[in-house]
Design an enzyme around this catalytic site. Structure first.
Site: not given
Ligand code: SF4
Ligand code: SF4
Lengths: 538, 463
Positions: A59, A62, A93, A192
């Site tokens: 996501c 991430a 990572r 990013h």
């Molecule tokens: S921010 Fe958290 S809640 Fe949202 S998609 Fe990423 S892991 Fe899931």
């Protein structure tokens, strides 16, 4: 056994698409392209994964917290949200860092979270967030705190930027927020971009103390997985190049504050970091070039580019000397290994640049890349930056702020005159250009964006490559099918793979993988027979 | 010590959490149902992270779908994404069961998943559609363990139905390793009883190498057995702390699957701590004897005997040592009781769980013999880190996340539970029963011996 390599890619594509519901098939067809030799075809990329189709992608959060800010050691990354998002991004990572002394700040092994509870969701979490910031400050006295919003935060309307401003005034340290809720973009890529924006707005250029050095550069899009940055730092030092900052392998916020003193920006991973390079160019006048330090030849080529840019005879001579010395060692190692790797086949599906860069290493091993694709690349990463004006902006991309940048009134300083730049271009040095992965791939290779779990299984099944490169999520699935998987996110805890020494490490690891006999034991003797029977029965 | 507690209690932020999030627990349970594909209703990141975490522990493919919310979905609701997601999962996997867990996001916007399922079923009337199981798993209301138990309960509550009487014994074995589950099944087979272990991810998360790739790995508790749970002769439940989610939010009717079956279908329920240690394992075997009327098979009685023998031989290495134990509450509880049994004093028992009953349960199991033991739930690793120096532990027992503290103190750590991503073979570790206890005991003794040997000025070879 390897006859399947000759499988017609168009037939593979057609066969795979028939298994999808027709709407899905139509969509996926645009993301699976058989490469033409000379003319690059259009590929669909950076669009939302279809619900229910299992993807490699993560996501926005991430990409923002894990990828770009993860490897920076002197900032406390506070995740505002329920616990999982923070826990899952806790040192997963494998970036390494090397603080100069034991007392130098290093917060990378911590995972801070506001761990939102019911009442925070109902009544808002800003008070809790402020309290958490005060605490982080109390315990560690950091100079920088970053706040990362996860999905529920965006919905309940907590204003992390307002909280950041308020706490910055209260505590007198640099505090800034990231609206990187997971749902905001189609993949890590959106994260990013958000990280680039905030780092640019809140950090780059804060420190005007001059930096010593004759050839000053920044390296962008290098994340020090498996110690890659250490190897590159070694090489730069050897040739006499001053590396002011790396975004963001083995990095500090302190070094980002000085980044505007560099005379050249070098981009490794174009996808994750090109925004910063562009903005630095506009504001400070620093040109950027695309480099690649994955692969020994590629490393040599990139070093030559730098020497060419600075146009200094001494530097050029030193670069040649180092290349000659390092390549001699590399060649010696490669010689014995190549006999075993020659003509083997590989596939790679990772990231926004690795799927391209690692083809260099496989080329050096004499191995052929049958298929490759990115997890979160955009069309320009496949087809080259020339297609950027033609990329359609959809709702997901519009979601991400494009910040307006102007030349700095006092600090903008073109590093080269127009004429100098033009002369360098004529000699073959390309500025602000990335030609993409597809231009360098063979005719007939399969290029697949955001490969689905199912497509991956079909690739492995029908092509049986000698090695498949992806990440931990794919590893055991591919290996269950009897094909070794090399992780190119974490390097399977090996590395470094960058630079000259890294190349040798990679050759050895791939040699080990393609030469091991365990894969022959996958089928027990009694199974082997039954398989033959089954095949005859067909 | 007093000071340390006071100082840390005031912390607002969670620093290095000792818990994971709720849909991870749900996904584990779904993986333990035959023919089931989990789908997480929310943004794709949660599914990706959860897959990543489970895969690095189990070293197996773990397919979890997501309905992949976008910004637009968060505004207009997830109906469309839900249906597309289910359609595609059906198309690609043709699963018998789809398990749907919610996330913090879908819960915050108030998605009514039971309604989505109903509407989907109406839309596809006449078709052969999969069985749907839904668990509500917002992480701001509980940890992975709450999600786990919540899912066990909802699977049973939605599937179990009364029919012909059966001799089935329901075993709700909690969050244990695939090897543990295989062992329970072996025990039941040796007793010769009919049984259901739920959830059973002993194959799905620890597969042999396949001849042909399986889209949905074989194994898992058959739906028919879960349906039949209502007609069972008895239920056995491991864990006495269980599910905070249910106890706080749901009806007071039942907190666990065993309780639910007892209340609604009069299936007698025996709840016991996870059987770690001789005493706790005796309770389990005794219960099986009582229910089945069959004595413990000799083979297992002898395993017990060997374990007693080992306790005697190993006593000198372990007695009087001080341990720090962390992880899921029920695991911590049973581990402390086991350590008490072998003469190791637990000086700190901690968990990120939030039942608020860990202390009470530990006191009950150890007869209140350790008034100085620090027992904390809602705990994070940094709090442990700040307290350990004064506690002078000899050994750490818990998951991989606590390694950095053990490393700082240069003390051994015995890895148990989840997640274990810095050692090989987590799926094959045993924790429970005589066999699991034996394995744990050996590992603990050896960790202490190794430490002693390495720190001895003389390189003793006999120790
Ligand atoms: S921010 Fe958290 S809640 Fe949202 S998609 Fe990423 S892991 Fe899931
Ligand atoms: S949003 Fe909730 S469900 Fe998703 S990863 Fe974060 S804590 Fe877990």
């Amino acid at each position: 056994m390897k006859t399947k390599v000759t499988m017609d890619p168009e037939r593979w594509k057609a066969e795979v698409l028939t298994k999808y519901p027709s709407k899905v098939a139509k969509k996926r067809a645009k993301s699976i392209v058989v490469n033409e030799g000379d003319e690059v075809k259009q590929i669909q990329a950076n669009i939302r994964t279809i619900p229910g189709i299992i993807t490699q992608r993560g996501c926005t959060y991430a990409g923002c917290k894990g990828v770009v800010l993860g490897p920076t050691r002197d900032i406390i990354n506070l995740v505002h949200g329920p616990i999982g998002c923070s826990f899952y991004a806790w040192l997963t990572r494998r970036n390494q860092t090397l603080p100069p002394t034991e007392d130098s700040p290093n917060f990378m092994m911590y995972s801070f979270s506001t761990d939102m509870q019911d009442s925070n969701i109902v009544f808002g979490g800003e008070t809790k967030l402020k309290q958490a910031i005060r605490e982080a400050f109390e315990i560690f006295k950091p100079k920088n705190i970053g706040i990362f919003s996860t999905c529920p935060v965006g919905l309940i309307g907590d204003d992390v930027h307002a909280v950041a401003r308020e706490m910055k005034a209260e505590l007198g340290i640099n505090i800034f927020g990231f609206s990187c809720e997971g749902y905001k973009g189609v993949s890590q890529s959106a994260g990013h971009h958000i990280a680039n924006n905030q780092i640019f707005k809140h950090v780059v250029g804060l420190n005007d103390t001059p930096v010593e050095g004759k050839f000053k550069v920044n390296l962008l899009g290098e994340y020090n997985i498996g110690g890659d940055a250490f190897e590159l730092e070694r090489i730069f030092e050897k040739v006499g190049i001053t590396l002011i900052s790396t975004f963001s392998g083995n990095s500090t916020i302190d070094s980002f504050e000085l980044a505007h003193h560099a005379d050249l920006n070098m981009i490794m991973c174009h996808r994750s970091i090109n925004y910063l390079a562009e903005m630095m160019e506009t504001k400070f006048g620093i040109p950027w070039i695309k480099v690649n330090f994955i692969g020994a030849d590629a490393t040599a080529k990139s070093l030559r580019k730098i020497a060419q840019y600075f146009g200094d005879a001494g530097l050029a001579a030193k670069v040649e000397e180092v290349i000659a010395e390092e390549m001699a060692l590399v060649a010696k190692e490669l010689e014995s290994i190549k006999a075993r790797t020659q003509d083997k086949t590989a596939m790679m599906f990772v990231g926004g640049s690795r799927a391209h860069h690692y083809q260099e290493l496989f080329n050096e091993l004499g191995m052929k890349t049958l298929s490759a694709g990115y997890e979160f690349g955009h069309r320009d990463d496949y087809e080259g930056r020339r297609v950027i004006p033609t990329i359609q902006v959809d709702a997901d991309s519009r979601n991400i702020e494009e910040i307006h940048v102007e030349a700095d009134p006092t600090r903008y300083k073109p590093r080269k005159t127009e004429a100098e730049l033009k002369a360098l271009e004529e000699q073959g040095l390309k500025f602000s250009e990335y030609e993409g992965m597809m231009t360098e791939m063979e005719k007939g290779a399969l290029v697949i964006d955001d490969i689905s779990h199912y497509e991956m299984e079909k690739l492995v099944e029908m092509y049986e490559p000698d090695v498949f490169c992806a990440g931990i999520k794919e590893k055991y699935c591919v290996q269950k099918m009897g094909i070794p998987l090399k992780q190119l996110h974490s390097y399977d805890y090996g590395g470094p793979y960058a630079g000259f020494e890294g190349a040798v490490n990679f050759y050895k690891d791939i040699d080990m993988i393609v030469s091991t006999s365990i894969w022959k034991m996958v089928k027990a003797p009694w199974q082997k027979e039954s398989v033959i029977e089954a095949e005859y029965a067909l | 010590m007093e000071l340390a507690i006071k100082k840390t209690e005031t912390f607002t932020s969670t620093r290095n959490a000792c818990k994971l999030c709720s849909p991870l627990g749900a996904s584990l349970v779904f993986k333990g149902i035959e023919g089931c594909i989990p789908m997480i209703h929310g943004s794709q990141g949660c599914a990706t992270y959860i897959r990543r975490y489970m895969i690095s522990h189990y070293k197996e493919p773990v397919d979890i779908a997501s309905s992949n919310f976008s910004e637009e979905t968060t505004i207009y609701g997830g109906n469309k994404n839900f249906c597309t997601g289910i359609d595609n999962v059906r198309h690609m996997y043709n699963p018998a069961v789809i398990g749907i867990a919610s996330t913090c996001l879908s819960e915050t916007i108030g998605e009514d998943i039971p309604r989505l399922i109903r509407e989907y079923a109406q839309l596809h009337e006449g078709e052969q559609i999969p069985v749907f199981i839904h668990a509500s798993t917002p992480s701001y209301q509980g940890s992975h363990m709450d999600g786990f138990h919540e899912t066990v309960l909802s699977a049973v509550a939605s599937l179990a139905n009364e029919g012909a009487t059966s001799k089935q014994i329901n075993i709700f074995s909690g969050f244990i390793s695939p090897a543990d589950i295989r062992y329970i099944k072996e025990i039941c087979d040796d007793f010769g009883v009919e049984y259901m272990v739920f959830p059973d991810y002993s194959d799905t998360l620890d597969n042999p190498h396949w001849k042909d790739y399986q889209l949905i790995p074989e194994g898992g508790t058959p739906v028919a057995q879960i349906q039949n749970a209502a007609n069972a002769i008895a239920s056995i439940e491991f864990g006495t702390i269980m599910n905070k989610l249910v106890s706080t939010s749901k009806s007071s009717v039942a907190h666990t699957a065993g309780e639910w079956l007892e209340k609604h279908h009069s299936v007698p329920n025996t709840r016991m701590p996870l059987p770690i240690g001789i005493e706790a394992s005796d309770v389990f075997f005794k219960t099986l004897e009582t229910i089945s009327g069959i004595p413990t098979p000799r083979h297992h009685a002898r395993e017990r005997g060997r374990l007693v023998d080992a306790y005697v031989d190993g006593h000198k290495y372990v007695f009087g040592k001080r341990a720090i134990v962390f992880g899921e509450e029920d695991m911590v509880l049973s581990m402390v009781a086991f350590l008490h049994e072998i003469g190791i004093e637990t000086v700190l028992a901690g968990s990120g769980g939030e039942s608020n009953s860990l202390k009470k349960e530990i006191d009950a199991l150890t007869s209140g013999l350790y008034p100085n033991m620090i027992v904390m739930n809602n705990l994070d690793f940094e709090t442990i880190n700040e307290m350990v120096d004064e506690l002078k532990p000899d050994i750490f027992i818990g998951n991989s996340k606590g390694y950095y503290i053990a490393r700082r103190l240069k003390k051994p750590i015995v890895r148990i539970g989840f997640p274990i991503h810095d050692r090989f073979g987590a799926q094959r570790l045993h924790h429970i029963g005589y066999r699991g206890t034996q394995e744990l005991f050996d590992r603990i003794v050896n960790a202490l011996i190794e430490y002693k040997q390495e720190h001895s000025p003389v390189g003793y070879k006999y120790i």
